[in-house]
Write an enzyme that holds these catalytic residues in place. Structure first.
Site, PDB file in Angstrom:
ATOM      1  N   ASN A  24      -6.888  -1.578  -6.110  1.00  0.00           N
ATOM      2  CA  ASN A  24      -6.445  -2.705  -5.289  1.00  0.00           C
ATOM      3  C   ASN A  24      -5.047  -2.372  -4.775  1.00  0.00           C
ATOM      4  OD1 ASN A  24      -5.621  -5.139  -4.230  1.00  0.00           O
ATOM      5  ND2 ASN A  24      -5.554  -6.219  -6.191  1.00  0.00           N
ATOM      6  N   TRP A  25      -4.986  -2.017  -3.505  1.00  0.00           N
ATOM      7  CA  TRP A  25      -3.702  -1.563  -2.950  1.00  0.00           C
ATOM      8  C   TRP A  25      -2.774  -2.721  -2.609  1.00  0.00           C
ATOM      9  CZ3 TRP A  25      -5.524   2.819   0.972  1.00  0.00           C
ATOM     10  CH2 TRP A  25      -6.187   3.808   0.246  1.00  0.00           C
ATOM     11  N   LYS A  26      -3.284  -3.941  -2.714  1.00  0.00           N
ATOM     12  CA  LYS A  26      -2.490  -5.149  -2.422  1.00  0.00           C
ATOM     13  C   LYS A  26      -1.814  -5.036  -1.048  1.00  0.00           C
ATOM     14  CE  LYS A  26      -2.038  -5.879  -7.321  1.00  0.00           C
ATOM     15  NZ  LYS A  26      -1.376  -6.589  -8.404  1.00  0.00           N
ATOM     16  N   GLU A  34      -3.691 -13.387  -8.095  1.00  0.00           N
ATOM     17  CA  GLU A  34      -2.594 -13.624  -7.146  1.00  0.00           C
ATOM     18  C   GLU A  34      -3.026 -14.606  -6.064  1.00  0.00           C
ATOM     19  OE1 GLU A  34      -1.703  -9.520  -6.284  1.00  0.00           O
ATOM     20  OE2 GLU A  34      -0.929  -9.289  -8.316  1.00  0.00           O
ATOM     21  N   GLY A  88      -4.242  -1.829  -9.988  1.00  0.00           N
ATOM     22  CA  GLY A  88      -3.274  -2.150  -8.949  1.00  0.00           C
ATOM     23  C   GLY A  88      -2.290  -1.010  -8.755  1.00  0.00           C
ATOM     24  N   GLY A  89      -1.116  -1.133  -9.372  1.00  0.00           N
ATOM     25  CA  GLY A  89      -0.022  -0.183  -9.148  1.00  0.00           C
ATOM     26  C   GLY A  89      -0.414   1.277  -9.272  1.00  0.00           C
TER      27      GLY A  89
HETATM   28  C1  PEP Z   1      -4.454  -5.996 -10.185  1.00  0.00           C
HETATM   29  O1  PEP Z   1      -3.645  -6.559  -9.478  1.00  0.00           O
HETATM   30  O2  PEP Z   1      -5.666  -6.185  -9.987  1.00  0.00           O
HETATM   31  C2  PEP Z   1      -3.965  -5.134 -11.245  1.00  0.00           C
HETATM   32  C3  PEP Z   1      -4.758  -4.891 -12.246  1.00  0.00           C
HETATM   33  O3  PEP Z   1      -2.683  -4.671 -11.132  1.00  0.00           O
HETATM   34  P1  PEP Z   1      -1.965  -3.593 -12.107  1.00  0.00           P
HETATM   35  O4  PEP Z   1      -2.941  -2.476 -12.347  1.00  0.00           O
HETATM   36  O5  PEP Z   1      -0.766  -3.146 -11.344  1.00  0.00           O
HETATM   37  O6  PEP Z   1      -1.639  -4.303 -13.370  1.00  0.00           O
END
Ligand code: PEP
Length: 252
Positions: free
Chosen positions: A9-11, A99, A236-237
């Protein structure tokens, strides 16, 4: 057998040029590795460029959106419809990310409408659920997560539910560097599976793919993926760096 699914998930990150560089860098390190279904979820404006890169490079990666409206068209300023995603050859869509629930007021009812619409249009919904720290600390995890799952899948046919991916993402683990332990993550993913089995039948529960998400890294992914109820990860990150995400996808 449930094929593991790992989605990035590149947000709200990267312009189209950087997004193409990322997917090309990723593919260079995972081409030919098909033990896992890998999916990238760029921001909407990057999807055309990333989709073209996938086609031009014959990259067998899923292309996911991070949200969508349930209607096909109409007076919904700022929204993106399932038909628009299909036209860009999108295959997956994240629905109900925490989010979106926390910052943009998404409700379980809205999530349910989106999941139904995604399935009706042949898109794979990655439906997110997960408790806050306060809810965990007050012993509400089971109630919160089972309720989100039941509401999100409300009125679906059992055969449809097998096509849904549920992502269990405890809010306190997202972007914090503090992942759930593999045992805790597996316990809730198992709870999700039992909830689905109870509502839609044992076979559906058995076939459902449940991801864990929240600070997944190359260092913790193997243990998480070794758990019986965890069939993948929503990342995510760590999905923003091709070498790091490639190590996650090739966790074995
Ligand atoms: C996400 O936002 O779906 C997520 C899991 O973020 P992160 O891996 O950065 O915790």
């Amino acid at each position: 057998m449930r094929k593991p699914i790992i989605a990035g998930n590149w947000k709200m990150n990267m312009l189209p040029g950087a997004a193409v560089d990322l997917v090309e860098g990723l593919w260079a390190q995972i081409a030919g590795f098909d033990a896992v279904e890998a999916v990238v979820c760029p921001p909407f404006v990057d999807i055309p460029a990333v989709g073209k890169a996938l086609r031009d490079g014959s990259m067998s990666l899923g292309l996911g959106a991070q949200n969508m409206h349930w209607e096909e068209s109409g007076a919904f300023t700022g929204e993106i419809s399932p038909l628009m995603l299909l036209d860009l050859e999108v295959t997956h869509v994240i629905i109900g990310h925490s989010e979106r629930r926390q910052l943009f007021g998404e409700t379980d009812q809205g999530v349910n409408r989106k999941v139904k619409s995604a399935l009706a249009h042949g898109l794979v919904p990655i439906m997110c659920c997960g408790e806050s720290l306060k809810q965990r600390e007050s012993g509400q995890t089971e109630d919160v997560v089972t309720n989100q799952v039941k509401c999100g899948l409300f009125e679906l046919e059992p055969a449809q539910v097998s096509g849904v991916v549920v992502a269990y993402e405890p809010i306190w683990a997202i972007g914090t560097g503090k992942a759930a332990t593999a045992g805790d993550a597996d316990e809730v993913c198992g709870m999700v599976r039992r909830t689905v089995a109870g509502a839609f039948g044992a076979d559906v529960g058995e076939s459902l793919r449940v991801q864990y998400g929240g600070s997944v890294t190359p260092d913790n992914v193997s243990e998480l993926m070794s758990m019986p109820n965890i069939d993948g990860a929503l990342v995510g990150g760590a999905s923003l760096k091709p070498d790091v995400f490639a190590r996650i996808v090739r966790f074995t």
